[in-house]
Enzyme design. Structure first.
Site, short mmCIF file in Angstrom:
data_model
loop_
_atom_site.label_atom_id
_atom_site.label_comp_id
_atom_site.label_asym_id
_atom_site.label_seq_id
_atom_site.Cartn_x
_atom_site.Cartn_y
_atom_site.Cartn_z
N GLY A 242 0.85 -1.18 0.00
CA GLY A 242 0.00 0.00 0.00
C GLY A 242 0.89 1.23 0.00
O GLY A 242 1.08 1.92 -1.00
N ARG B 199 -0.91 11.14 11.09
CA ARG B 199 0.25 10.28 11.36
C ARG B 199 1.23 10.86 12.40
O ARG B 199 1.66 10.14 13.29
CB ARG B 199 0.99 9.91 10.06
N CYS C 42 -7.99 22.24 18.61
CA CYS C 42 -7.83 22.45 20.04
C CYS C 42 -7.35 21.18 20.72
O CYS C 42 -8.10 20.53 21.46
CB CYS C 42 -9.14 22.93 20.63
N GLU C 43 -6.13 20.80 20.43
CA GLU C 43 -5.51 19.60 20.99
C GLU C 43 -4.02 19.85 21.01
O GLU C 43 -3.44 20.27 19.99
CB GLU C 43 -5.70 18.39 20.04
#
Ligand code: LLP
Length: 418
Positions: free
Chosen positions: A280, A317, A347-348
């Site tokens: 992939g 990722r 918001c993280e």
């Protein structure tokens, strides 16, 4: 041959081009954030597998989960690729691009009754079965249709692949496959069911594996099992090694696909087996990038932040696996470098694209390219913070075409009610 060497990117007169298309003009035309793919790079990566495996009977089944955009599936189908799918949704996609059913393998630990029915109706090459329960379900659905289901059993070869723990799959602690010590009994059970036609033995040991040895070890395991099964009258034809072929994101030594291919060739030549591989990432990873615009540059004595208009919802990722993606400016400047975190608007605290990275001096309005984002980029994107997912563009030479429109907020809320 390095599957990762080709990304179709080049600076021309200080401006970054994907093939013969200026990325700046694509950003202007389609907006940001924007996923951009190089058609030539995808095809070259695919042909590298075909070429390397040309000395043995083999089938390359592109693993759809890495990037399932229809334009990519269509391109690869036309190039002769088969497909590795893991859901009814992916089956619908590959049928939509008129994939040859006899080049479709269906993997995954949790196939449902309706997914099994759809794959039986399509006439796929084989189900890679991951448990006794699934084997019985597939048999009973085949019986229901008065038909026969082609199966392989995915064994867990207990081979350690040095990669991120979230994407390592081939050891006994992982949920995948059937333990190798249970495999023979399950094959004999399968052979006793007349609705099943046994096609092969499968495995998949993990993803982003850069070393040849774990693949050869896993292959030896499945071939050893297959030889034993053939000796007891079970006609194994396919040996499916799965995917996991690693690419270069930074300065890793890339997987030596030619060395892997000759190791496999030496083991297969003169045997009755046909090799199946399910790459992939190695097909699409290097061929895609994510274009983003700088919104703000926040400097402080402690830390600098470059706030861009894409975030972990567009490319998860880095946040999920701590993965490295190179970030380069679209315009090569004469400015110096500085150290910063490249972060998104969500918001993280985990919403970052790069941490503590030496990058070219930049200012609001500048465009950046986040590289090697063609695999597990768009497919893992979400709408967190009610953010529409990006558009996708396919480039071939100087032509660019929109292969997925940008989502709109109206689309995001259309299924909700008060
Ligand atoms: N076959 C099976 C049965 C798989 O589970 C996978 C990937 C593949 C083939 C394709 O593996 P590849 O050649 O792309 O390595 N989201 C993670 C990767 C998850 C891989 C899951 N299985 C990432 O972004 O690194």
């Amino acid at each position: 041959m390095q599957p990762s060497s080709n990304n179709g990117l080049e600076y021309r007169a200080g401006n970054l081009f994907c093939e013969d298309a200026s990325l700046e003009s694509l950003a202007r035309q389609y907006g940001t954030p924007l996923y951009v793919y190089s058609q030539s790079a995808i095809l070259e990566n695919f042909h590298a597998f075909v070429r390397n495996l040309s000395q043995v009977p083999s089938l390359v089944c592109y693993s759809v989960k890495a990037n399932s955009n229809l334009s990519i599936l269509h391109l690869l189908r036309e190039a002769g690729s088969g497909f590795d799918i893991v859901s009814g949704g992916e089956l619908s996609r590959v049928l939509k691009v008129r994939a040859a059913p006899q080049k479709i393998v269906f993997s995954g630990v949790g196939k449902t009754e309706s997914e099994v029915d759809a794959a039986l109706a399509a006439g796929i090459l084989m189900f890679n079965v991951e448990s006794a329960g699934e084997l019985n379900l597939v048999a009973s659905r085949a019986r229901h249709r008065n038909g026969c289901a082609p199966v392989s059993i995915r064994i867990n070869p207990d081979v350690e692949a040095e990669t991120h723990p979230y994407i390592s799959t081939g050891q006994t602690i992982h949920k995948f496959g059937v333990p190798k010590e249970d495999a023979v009994e399950l094959y004999h059970h399968a052979a006793s069911l007349r609705e099943l036609e046994i096609r092969g033995v499968a495995c998949h040991i993990g993803s982003q594996i850069l070393d040849v040895d774990p693949f050869l070890k896993a292959f030896d395991e499945i071939k050893g099992l297959a030889d034993g099964l053939r000796a007891s009258g079970i006609p194994i034809e396919h040996l499916d090694l799965g995917g996991g072929f690693g690419i270069r994101y930074a300065d890793e030594a890339p997987l030596e696909l030619d060395r892997l291919a000759s190791g496999l060739e030496a083991r297969i030549r003169g045997t009755p087996y046909r090799l199946v591989v399910e790459p992939g990432r190695a097909i699409v990873g290097s061929a895609g990038l994510l274009l983003t615009r700088v919104l703000y540059v926040k400097r402080s004595p402690h830390k600098n932040f470059v706030v861009v208009d894409c975030g972990m919802n567009d490319l998860v990722r880095p946040a999920l696996y701590g993965s490295f993606h190179e970030i380069v400016p679209l315009r090569q400047g004469s400015n110096g470098m500085f150290r910063a975190d490249v972060v998104g608007p969500l918001c993280e605290t985990g919403d970052f694209l790069a941490q503590d990275r030496e990058i070219a001096e930049t200012q609001p309005g500048d465009l950046l390219a986040i590289l090697t984002a063609g695999a597990y980029g768009y497919v893992l994107a979400s709408n967190y913070n009610t953010r529409p997912r990006p558009a996708e563009v396919m480039v071939y030479q100087s032509h660019a075409r929109l292969v997925r429109q940008r989502e709109t907020v109206e689309e995001l809320i259309a299924r909700e009610s008060l």
